[in-house]
Design a protein around this motif. Structure first.
Motif, short mmCIF file in Angstrom:
data_model
loop_
_atom_site.label_atom_id
_atom_site.label_comp_id
_atom_site.label_asym_id
_atom_site.label_seq_id
_atom_site.Cartn_x
_atom_site.Cartn_y
_atom_site.Cartn_z
N ALA A 178 0.81 -1.22 0.00
CA ALA A 178 0.00 0.00 0.00
C ALA A 178 0.84 1.27 0.00
CB ALA A 178 -0.94 0.00 1.21
N LEU A 179 2.15 1.13 0.12
CA LEU A 179 3.02 2.30 0.15
C LEU A 179 3.06 2.93 -1.24
CD1 LEU A 179 5.04 3.99 1.81
CD2 LEU A 179 6.84 2.43 1.02
N SER A 180 2.67 4.20 -1.32
CA SER A 180 2.51 4.81 -2.64
C SER A 180 3.51 5.93 -2.92
CB SER A 180 1.09 5.37 -2.79
OG SER A 180 0.82 6.33 -1.78
N ALA A 181 4.24 6.38 -1.92
CA ALA A 181 5.15 7.50 -2.16
C ALA A 181 6.33 7.43 -1.19
CB ALA A 181 4.42 8.83 -1.99
N LEU A 182 7.43 8.04 -1.62
CA LEU A 182 8.62 8.14 -0.80
C LEU A 182 8.80 9.59 -0.36
CD1 LEU A 182 11.04 5.97 -2.97
CD2 LEU A 182 9.84 5.27 -0.88
N PRO A 183 9.56 9.81 0.70
CA PRO A 183 9.85 11.20 1.08
C PRO A 183 10.51 11.97 -0.06
CG PRO A 183 10.49 9.68 2.82
CD PRO A 183 10.13 8.83 1.65
N ASP A 184 10.37 13.27 -0.02
CA ASP A 184 10.89 14.09 -1.12
C ASP A 184 12.41 14.04 -1.21
OD1 ASP A 184 8.33 14.88 -1.76
OD2 ASP A 184 8.39 16.65 -0.46
N ARG A 185 13.06 13.82 -0.08
CA ARG A 185 14.52 13.90 -0.07
C ARG A 185 15.13 12.67 0.57
NH1 ARG A 185 18.62 15.49 3.33
NH2 ARG A 185 17.14 15.63 5.08
N PHE A 186 16.15 12.14 -0.08
CA PHE A 186 16.94 11.06 0.51
C PHE A 186 18.24 11.66 1.04
CE2 PHE A 186 13.86 8.39 -0.93
CZ PHE A 186 14.18 7.05 -1.04
N PRO A 187 18.64 11.34 2.27
CA PRO A 187 19.84 11.95 2.84
C PRO A 187 21.10 11.48 2.12
CG PRO A 187 18.98 10.26 4.30
CD PRO A 187 17.96 10.44 3.23
N SER A 188 22.10 12.35 2.09
CA SER A 188 23.37 12.02 1.44
C SER A 188 24.13 10.94 2.19
CB SER A 188 24.24 13.28 1.33
OG SER A 188 24.48 13.83 2.62
N SER A 189 23.75 10.68 3.44
CA SER A 189 24.43 9.67 4.25
C SER A 189 24.07 8.24 3.83
CB SER A 189 24.09 9.87 5.72
OG SER A 189 22.67 9.84 5.92
N LEU A 190 23.01 8.06 3.04
CA LEU A 190 22.57 6.72 2.65
C LEU A 190 23.65 6.00 1.85
CD1 LEU A 190 18.80 6.94 1.65
CD2 LEU A 190 19.82 5.42 3.35
N ARG A 191 24.06 4.82 2.35
CA ARG A 191 25.04 3.99 1.65
C ARG A 191 24.39 2.84 0.91
NH1 ARG A 191 26.73 4.81 6.77
NH2 ARG A 191 26.15 2.68 7.35
N GLY A 192 23.17 2.45 1.35
CA GLY A 192 22.49 1.34 0.70
C GLY A 192 20.99 1.52 0.76
N VAL A 193 20.32 1.31 -0.39
CA VAL A 193 18.86 1.40 -0.47
C VAL A 193 18.34 0.19 -1.24
CG1 VAL A 193 16.89 2.73 -1.32
CG2 VAL A 193 18.93 3.92 -0.49
N GLU A 194 17.34 -0.49 -0.67
CA GLU A 194 16.68 -1.59 -1.36
C GLU A 194 15.17 -1.37 -1.31
OE1 GLU A 194 16.19 -6.49 -1.34
OE2 GLU A 194 17.45 -5.49 0.17
N ILE A 195 14.54 -1.34 -2.47
CA ILE A 195 13.08 -1.22 -2.55
C ILE A 195 12.60 -2.35 -3.43
CG2 ILE A 195 11.14 0.23 -3.19
CD1 ILE A 195 12.96 2.67 -2.81
N THR A 196 11.83 -3.29 -2.84
CA THR A 196 11.42 -4.50 -3.55
C THR A 196 9.94 -4.77 -3.27
OG1 THR A 196 13.64 -5.42 -3.32
CG2 THR A 196 11.88 -6.96 -3.90
N ASP A 197 9.20 -5.10 -4.32
CA ASP A 197 7.79 -5.50 -4.19
C ASP A 197 6.96 -4.46 -3.44
OD1 ASP A 197 8.14 -7.89 -5.58
OD2 ASP A 197 8.75 -8.98 -3.78
N CYS A 198 7.15 -3.21 -3.83
CA CYS A 198 6.32 -2.10 -3.39
C CYS A 198 5.70 -1.52 -4.66
CB CYS A 198 7.12 -1.06 -2.64
SG CYS A 198 7.97 -1.69 -1.16
N PRO A 199 4.63 -2.13 -5.19
CA PRO A 199 4.19 -1.86 -6.57
C PRO A 199 3.70 -0.45 -6.83
CG PRO A 199 2.60 -3.25 -5.40
CD PRO A 199 3.82 -3.16 -4.54
N LEU A 200 3.28 0.28 -5.80
CA LEU A 200 2.74 1.64 -6.00
C LEU A 200 3.82 2.71 -5.93
CD1 LEU A 200 -0.57 1.43 -3.92
CD2 LEU A 200 -0.19 0.91 -6.33
N VAL A 201 5.02 2.31 -5.51
CA VAL A 201 6.10 3.29 -5.38
C VAL A 201 6.75 3.55 -6.73
CG1 VAL A 201 8.40 3.67 -4.41
CG2 VAL A 201 6.58 2.75 -2.97
#
Length: 203
Positions: A178-201
């Motif tokens: 049901a997750l349909s949106a992400l925050p407007d900003r991703f921090p520069s500190s992020l070293r790893g991001v995984e987004i899987t099986d979130c069909p509305l994003v």
């Protein structure tokens, strides 16, 4: 350690000076009188007949509660010194407030949970937050500025996320239908991001 003693139905008279205790796979255990007063670490799992969790000792720092199929409420965590906390109880509908001292929090296998804990996750010490197999409907509450790791997995009711902090280093969003949106900003500190099986994003 009391491990896989299937005939025990009642535990009492635990030595007060005991600092660590693991109760695992006690299939017919129904009651525990009280915890040792000097207990620091407690692991309680695979006790499906246990009726209730006794009041927690004030010096407790590490707590694991999973596989307690007959438990539907927990004693307050307030007054403890918890730093490490994992909870997975299928009948639990309400979580006690999480102490500010908690650094590592894992909520897993809580299908009956109806709301986030009072006070949310704005904890002074929290560094790592894992939430899996939880059906709470709505947005995730705000997370602290110093959170370093966030995992959200199999959360069909999750509809929104808070703003991410500048210290976040790792983010995993998995199976959040049901997750349909992400925050407007991703921090520069992020070293790893995984987004899987979130069909509305959409990224």
């Amino acid at each position: 350690q009391i491990d896989v003693l299937n005939g025990i139905q009642h535990i009492s008279g635990l030595r007060p000076t005991m600092t660590g205790l693991q109760l695992d796979g006690l299939g017919v255990l129904e009651t525990i009188d009280a915890w040792p007063t000097q207990l620091i670490g407690l692991s309680l799992s695979g006790c499906p007949q246990l009726e209730a969790v006794p009041e927690l000792p004030s010096g407790l720092r590490s707590l694991l509660l999973t596989g307690l199929g007959s438990v539907n409420s927990l004693p307050p965590f307030s007054g403890t010194q918890l730093e490490w906390l994992k909870i997975g109880i299928t009948q639990l509908a309400v979580l006690p407030s999480i102490p500010n001292s908690v650094e590592w929090l894992w909520l897993t296998g809580l299908p009956s949970l109806s709301a986030w804990p009072q006070g949310g996750f704005l904890l002074d010490s929290l560094r790592e937050l894992r939430i899996e197999l939880v059906n709470v409907v709505g947005d995730l509450p705000p997370i602290p500025q110093h959170l370093e790791f966030l995992l959200l997995n199999v959360m069909p009711g999750l509809t929104g996320l808070p703003e991410f902090n500048d210290g976040l280093g790792s983010l995993a969003l998995l199976n959040c239908a049901a997750l349909s949106a992400l925050p407007d900003r991703f921090p520069s500190s992020l070293r790893g991001v995984e987004i899987t099986d979130c069909p509305l994003v959409t990224c």
